[in-house]
Design a protein around this motif. Structure first.
Motif, PDB file in Angstrom:
ATOM      1  N   TYR A   1       6.252  43.499  14.431  1.00  0.00           N
ATOM      2  CA  TYR A   1       5.570  42.874  13.305  1.00  0.00           C
ATOM      3  C   TYR A   1       6.490  42.844  12.099  1.00  0.00           C
ATOM      4  O   TYR A   1       7.119  43.835  11.757  1.00  0.00           O
ATOM      5  CB  TYR A   1       4.291  43.648  12.968  1.00  0.00           C
ATOM      6  N   ASN A   2       6.568  41.692  11.459  1.00  0.00           N
ATOM      7  CA  ASN A   2       7.324  41.527  10.221  1.00  0.00           C
ATOM      8  C   ASN A   2       6.311  41.290   9.119  1.00  0.00           C
ATOM      9  O   ASN A   2       5.677  40.232   9.067  1.00  0.00           O
ATOM     10  CB  ASN A   2       8.286  40.351  10.350  1.00  0.00           C
ATOM     11  N   ALA A   3       6.134  42.285   8.243  1.00  0.00           N
ATOM     12  CA  ALA A   3       5.124  42.208   7.185  1.00  0.00           C
ATOM     13  C   ALA A   3       5.427  41.093   6.186  1.00  0.00           C
ATOM     14  O   ALA A   3       4.511  40.431   5.708  1.00  0.00           O
ATOM     15  CB  ALA A   3       5.008  43.550   6.476  1.00  0.00           C
ATOM     16  N   ALA A   4       6.698  40.882   5.876  1.00  0.00           N
ATOM     17  CA  ALA A   4       7.056  39.844   4.909  1.00  0.00           C
ATOM     18  C   ALA A   4       6.660  38.456   5.414  1.00  0.00           C
ATOM     19  O   ALA A   4       6.218  37.610   4.649  1.00  0.00           O
ATOM     20  CB  ALA A   4       8.558  39.899   4.604  1.00  0.00           C
ATOM     21  N   ALA A   5       6.812  38.233   6.708  1.00  0.00           N
ATOM     22  CA  ALA A   5       6.454  36.949   7.315  1.00  0.00           C
ATOM     23  C   ALA A   5       5.015  36.951   7.825  1.00  0.00           C
ATOM     24  O   ALA A   5       4.477  35.896   8.148  1.00  0.00           O
ATOM     25  CB  ALA A   5       7.399  36.625   8.461  1.00  0.00           C
ATOM     26  N   ASN A   6       4.409  38.134   7.904  1.00  0.00           N
ATOM     27  CA  ASN A   6       3.046  38.318   8.420  1.00  0.00           C
ATOM     28  C   ASN A   6       2.903  37.717   9.812  1.00  0.00           C
ATOM     29  O   ASN A   6       1.999  36.947  10.110  1.00  0.00           O
ATOM     30  CB  ASN A   6       1.993  37.731   7.479  1.00  0.00           C
ATOM     31  N   LYS A   7       3.863  38.105  10.690  1.00  0.00           N
ATOM     32  CA  LYS A   7       3.776  37.659  12.076  1.00  0.00           C
ATOM     33  C   LYS A   7       4.647  38.541  12.967  1.00  0.00           C
ATOM     34  O   LYS A   7       5.494  39.278  12.491  1.00  0.00           O
ATOM     35  CB  LYS A   7       4.198  36.200  12.219  1.00  0.00           C
ATOM     36  N   PHE A   8       4.370  38.440  14.265  1.00  0.00           N
ATOM     37  CA  PHE A   8       5.200  39.123  15.258  1.00  0.00           C
ATOM     38  C   PHE A   8       6.310  38.177  15.663  1.00  0.00           C
ATOM     39  O   PHE A   8       6.128  36.971  15.777  1.00  0.00           O
ATOM     40  CB  PHE A   8       4.365  39.497  16.491  1.00  0.00           C
ATOM     41  N   TRP A   9       7.478  38.752  15.925  1.00  0.00           N
ATOM     42  CA  TRP A   9       8.583  37.989  16.485  1.00  0.00           C
ATOM     43  C   TRP A   9       9.521  38.895  17.171  1.00  0.00           C
ATOM     44  O   TRP A   9       9.443  40.063  17.164  1.00  0.00           O
ATOM     45  CB  TRP A   9       9.289  37.110  15.508  1.00  0.00           C
TER      46      TRP A   9
ATOM     47  N   LYS B   1      -1.916  50.609  19.146  1.00  0.00           N
ATOM     48  CA  LYS B   1      -1.932  50.085  20.516  1.00  0.00           C
ATOM     49  C   LYS B   1      -1.383  48.668  20.558  1.00  0.00           C
ATOM     50  O   LYS B   1      -0.612  48.311  21.449  1.00  0.00           O
ATOM     51  CB  LYS B   1      -3.347  50.096  21.091  1.00  0.00           C
ATOM     52  N   LEU B   2      -1.796  47.851  19.593  1.00  0.00           N
ATOM     53  CA  LEU B   2      -1.321  46.468  19.535  1.00  0.00           C
ATOM     54  C   LEU B   2       0.189  46.428  19.326  1.00  0.00           C
ATOM     55  O   LEU B   2       0.908  45.725  20.038  1.00  0.00           O
ATOM     56  CB  LEU B   2      -2.030  45.706  18.408  1.00  0.00           C
ATOM     57  N   GLU B   3       0.682  47.200  18.374  1.00  0.00           N
ATOM     58  CA  GLU B   3       2.123  47.203  18.113  1.00  0.00           C
ATOM     59  C   GLU B   3       2.903  47.749  19.308  1.00  0.00           C
ATOM     60  O   GLU B   3       3.986  47.242  19.616  1.00  0.00           O
ATOM     61  CB  GLU B   3       2.435  47.993  16.846  1.00  0.00           C
ATOM     62  N   ASN B   4       2.356  48.749  19.989  1.00  0.00           N
ATOM     63  CA  ASN B   4       3.024  49.279  21.180  1.00  0.00           C
ATOM     64  C   ASN B   4       3.104  48.227  22.281  1.00  0.00           C
ATOM     65  O   ASN B   4       4.138  48.087  22.933  1.00  0.00           O
ATOM     66  CB  ASN B   4       2.305  50.529  21.696  1.00  0.00           C
ATOM     67  N   LYS B   5       2.002  47.511  22.495  1.00  0.00           N
ATOM     68  CA  LYS B   5       1.990  46.468  23.527  1.00  0.00           C
ATOM     69  C   LYS B   5       3.001  45.376  23.192  1.00  0.00           C
ATOM     70  O   LYS B   5       3.731  44.906  24.067  1.00  0.00           O
ATOM     71  CB  LYS B   5       0.593  45.874  23.668  1.00  0.00           C
ATOM     72  N   MET B   6       3.063  44.997  21.935  1.00  0.00           N
ATOM     73  CA  MET B   6       4.020  43.968  21.531  1.00  0.00           C
ATOM     74  C   MET B   6       5.456  44.483  21.656  1.00  0.00           C
ATOM     75  O   MET B   6       6.348  43.749  22.080  1.00  0.00           O
ATOM     76  CB  MET B   6       3.726  43.517  20.101  1.00  0.00           C
ATOM     77  N   ALA B   7       5.675  45.745  21.320  1.00  0.00           N
ATOM     78  CA  ALA B   7       7.017  46.336  21.418  1.00  0.00           C
ATOM     79  C   ALA B   7       7.513  46.347  22.860  1.00  0.00           C
ATOM     80  O   ALA B   7       8.717  46.169  23.112  1.00  0.00           O
ATOM     81  CB  ALA B   7       7.014  47.744  20.832  1.00  0.00           C
TER      82      ALA B   7
ATOM     83  N   LYS C   1      -4.026  39.043  27.694  1.00  0.00           N
ATOM     84  CA  LYS C   1      -3.291  40.173  28.263  1.00  0.00           C
ATOM     85  C   LYS C   1      -1.787  39.918  28.287  1.00  0.00           C
ATOM     86  O   LYS C   1      -0.998  40.831  28.111  1.00  0.00           O
ATOM     87  CB  LYS C   1      -3.772  40.469  29.684  1.00  0.00           C
ATOM     88  N   ASP C   2      -1.403  38.671  28.520  1.00  0.00           N
ATOM     89  CA  ASP C   2       0.010  38.306  28.563  1.00  0.00           C
ATOM     90  C   ASP C   2       0.623  38.481  27.172  1.00  0.00           C
ATOM     91  O   ASP C   2       0.070  37.969  26.185  1.00  0.00           O
ATOM     92  CB  ASP C   2       0.149  36.853  29.017  1.00  0.00           C
ATOM     93  N   PRO C   3       1.749  39.194  27.050  1.00  0.00           N
ATOM     94  CA  PRO C   3       2.339  39.455  25.728  1.00  0.00           C
ATOM     95  C   PRO C   3       2.676  38.204  24.916  1.00  0.00           C
ATOM     96  O   PRO C   3       2.477  38.187  23.698  1.00  0.00           O
ATOM     97  CB  PRO C   3       3.605  40.250  26.035  1.00  0.00           C
ATOM     98  N   MET C   4       3.157  37.165  25.568  1.00  0.00           N
ATOM     99  CA  MET C   4       3.510  35.953  24.823  1.00  0.00           C
ATOM    100  C   MET C   4       2.260  35.209  24.347  1.00  0.00           C
ATOM    101  O   MET C   4       2.225  34.682  23.232  1.00  0.00           O
ATOM    102  CB  MET C   4       4.390  35.023  25.669  1.00  0.00           C
TER     103      MET C   4
END
Length: 60
Positions: free
Chosen positions: A52-60, A40-46, A7-10
């Motif tokens: 999400y960075n597609a080129a790196a294939n990860k969230f940052w 939903k996942l991208e909203n929660k991370m935002a 549940k925690d974003p980090m």
């Protein structure tokens, strides 16, 4: 599957990035396989200032 994710974003970022690094070539592949709503996942991370960075294939 969403109920089993942190549940925690980090912690969620760490979990998702590990899955992307080790098992999935794209976020779409992860979401399809894990039955996760991508929007939903991208909203929660935002909410935590992450995107999400597609080129790196990860969230940052």
């Amino acid at each position: 599957m969403e109920g089993e994710m942190p549940k925690d974003p980090m912690m969620l970022m760490s979990f998702i990035n590990m899955k992307l690094r080790d098992f999935y070539p794209t976020l779409d592949a992860l979401c399809d396989d894990m039955d996760v709503d991508r929007q939903k996942l991208e909203n929660k991370m935002a909410e935590a200032g992450l995107e999400y960075n597609a080129a790196a294939n990860k969230f940052w």
